[in-house]
Design a protein around this motif. Structure first.
Motif, PDB file in Angstrom:
ATOM      1  N   ARG A 134       0.834  -1.213   0.000  1.00  0.00           N
ATOM      2  CA  ARG A 134       0.000   0.000   0.000  1.00  0.00           C
ATOM      3  C   ARG A 134       0.862   1.255   0.000  1.00  0.00           C
ATOM      4  O   ARG A 134       0.457   2.289  -0.520  1.00  0.00           O
ATOM      5  CB  ARG A 134      -0.973  -0.017   1.180  1.00  0.00           C
ATOM      6  CG  ARG A 134      -0.329   0.058   2.542  1.00  0.00           C
ATOM      7  CD  ARG A 134      -1.362  -0.118   3.659  1.00  0.00           C
ATOM      8  NE  ARG A 134      -2.269   1.024   3.702  1.00  0.00           N
ATOM      9  CZ  ARG A 134      -3.479   1.007   4.251  1.00  0.00           C
ATOM     10  NH1 ARG A 134      -3.958  -0.116   4.766  1.00  0.00           N
ATOM     11  NH2 ARG A 134      -4.227   2.089   4.264  1.00  0.00           N
ATOM     12  N   GLY A 138       1.041  -0.496  -4.788  1.00  0.00           N
ATOM     13  CA  GLY A 138       0.248  -1.643  -5.194  1.00  0.00           C
ATOM     14  C   GLY A 138       1.032  -2.934  -5.238  1.00  0.00           C
ATOM     15  O   GLY A 138       2.224  -2.979  -4.957  1.00  0.00           O
ATOM     16  N   GLY A 181      -4.490  -0.081  -4.706  1.00  0.00           N
ATOM     17  CA  GLY A 181      -3.783  -0.772  -5.774  1.00  0.00           C
ATOM     18  C   GLY A 181      -3.288  -2.158  -5.411  1.00  0.00           C
ATOM     19  O   GLY A 181      -2.526  -2.764  -6.170  1.00  0.00           O
ATOM     20  N   VAL A 182      -3.714  -2.671  -4.261  1.00  0.00           N
ATOM     21  CA  VAL A 182      -3.305  -4.012  -3.843  1.00  0.00           C
ATOM     22  C   VAL A 182      -4.428  -4.990  -4.171  1.00  0.00           C
ATOM     23  O   VAL A 182      -5.560  -4.823  -3.712  1.00  0.00           O
ATOM     24  CB  VAL A 182      -2.989  -4.055  -2.331  1.00  0.00           C
ATOM     25  CG1 VAL A 182      -2.521  -5.455  -1.932  1.00  0.00           C
ATOM     26  CG2 VAL A 182      -1.936  -3.012  -1.976  1.00  0.00           C
ATOM     27  N   ARG A 183      -4.106  -5.997  -4.980  1.00  0.00           N
ATOM     28  CA  ARG A 183      -5.086  -7.011  -5.357  1.00  0.00           C
ATOM     29  C   ARG A 183      -4.821  -8.292  -4.565  1.00  0.00           C
ATOM     30  O   ARG A 183      -3.670  -8.686  -4.376  1.00  0.00           O
ATOM     31  CB  ARG A 183      -4.997  -7.315  -6.858  1.00  0.00           C
ATOM     32  CG  ARG A 183      -5.282  -6.107  -7.726  1.00  0.00           C
ATOM     33  CD  ARG A 183      -5.338  -6.465  -9.210  1.00  0.00           C
ATOM     34  NE  ARG A 183      -4.069  -6.981  -9.718  1.00  0.00           N
ATOM     35  CZ  ARG A 183      -3.867  -8.238 -10.071  1.00  0.00           C
ATOM     36  NH1 ARG A 183      -4.827  -9.148  -9.960  1.00  0.00           N
ATOM     37  NH2 ARG A 183      -2.677  -8.632 -10.537  1.00  0.00           N
ATOM     38  N   THR A 239      -9.867  -8.775  -8.222  1.00  0.00           N
ATOM     39  CA  THR A 239      -9.491  -8.881  -6.818  1.00  0.00           C
ATOM     40  C   THR A 239     -10.636  -9.522  -6.042  1.00  0.00           C
ATOM     41  O   THR A 239     -11.809  -9.396  -6.429  1.00  0.00           O
ATOM     42  CB  THR A 239      -9.103  -7.517  -6.216  1.00  0.00           C
ATOM     43  OG1 THR A 239      -8.412  -7.727  -4.972  1.00  0.00           O
ATOM     44  CG2 THR A 239     -10.305  -6.617  -5.993  1.00  0.00           C
TER      45      THR A 239
END
Length: 251
Positions: A134, A138, A181-183, A239
């Motif tokens: 984060r 991402g 932006g983190v999947r 996601t």
């Protein structure tokens, strides 16, 4: 087999951390990622085997001892990845154990050990990797569940509970960090041909095979291909999803 690189590979300039990566499915994922340009950090409770597997992958791979049930140990693994390669772009939470027994015979220790490694270990990897990603803009986190978490198997109240919990964890965590932006996605393998599964009695193997419409077991490389998809930009708008890689078993 994982897809052959064509031109620019899918994971160029990415660093991937893989828990339980010393052998089996984890090692297959590490190989596939390395073939596509990733720098590899293998974390495994068997530090010596982690180092041997990393050596096989080449100069851009390291192996480190890691106990996923211990948040400090996972933090050290991620710190080592950043120290060696400068980033953590992909996290694969693959470490897991089984302690099968019917409820009548299962001990509290057998239940707790499986929950600790499979579920808390995945939570540790997810939360700690997400905290890094984060801040860096991402990344992709891939959690290994199991078809046992979808349908439940006799003798696996601990394992089925942990693997179902990983699905819930994946979906909840994905909602928390998607805007950063983190999947976070999960894979549910079915019967995969590994040293562990091939050691099961022939009667048990045949019973499982009878449930598979494709009439064969999967290969570790076939899990690795799906992990590669989730790790890469090919899945950039995905996601909180769960991919069943089972040959059609229990659909």
């Amino acid at each position: 087999m994982s897809p052959e690189p064509k031109g620019k590979t899918l994971l160029d300039n990415k660093t991937a951390v893989i828990t339980g990566g010393a052998q089996g499915i984890g090692a297959a994922i590490a190989r596939a990622f390395a073939e596509h340009g990733a720098r590899i950090v293998i974390g495994d409770v068997d530090a010596a085997q982690a180092q041997r597997t990393a050596t096989e992958l080449g100069a851009d791979a390291i192996g480190i001892g890691c106990d996923v049930t211990d948040g400090a140990s996972v933090t050290a693994l991620l710190d080592a990845a950043r120290s060696a390669f400068g980033s953590v772009d992909i996290m694969v939470n693959n470490a897991g154990i089984t302690r099968d027994a019917t409820m009548r015979k299962m001990t509290e220790a057998q239940f707790d050990d499986v929950i600790a490694v499979n579920l808390r270990g995945t939570w540790n990897g997810t939360r700690l990797a997400a905290a890094i990603m984060r801040e860096s803009g991402g990344g992709s986190i891939i959690n290994l569940s199991s078809i046992s978490g979808k349908v439940g198997f006799v003798g696996q109240t601990n394992y089925s509970a942990a693997k179902a919990g990983i699905v819930g964890l994946t979906k909840a965590a994905a909602k928390e960090v998607a805007h950063l932006g983190v999947r976070i996605n999960a894979i549910q393998p079915g019967l995969i041909r590994t040293a562990m599964t091939e050691a099961m009695p022939a009667k048990a193997w045949d019973a499982k095979m009878a449930e598979i419409p494709m009439q064969r077991a999967g290969e570790p490389s076939e899990i690795a291909s799906v992990a590669l998809f989730y790790a890469s930009d090919l899945s950039s708008y995905m996601t909180g999803t769960v991919a069943e890689v089972t040959g059609g078993r229990h659909i």
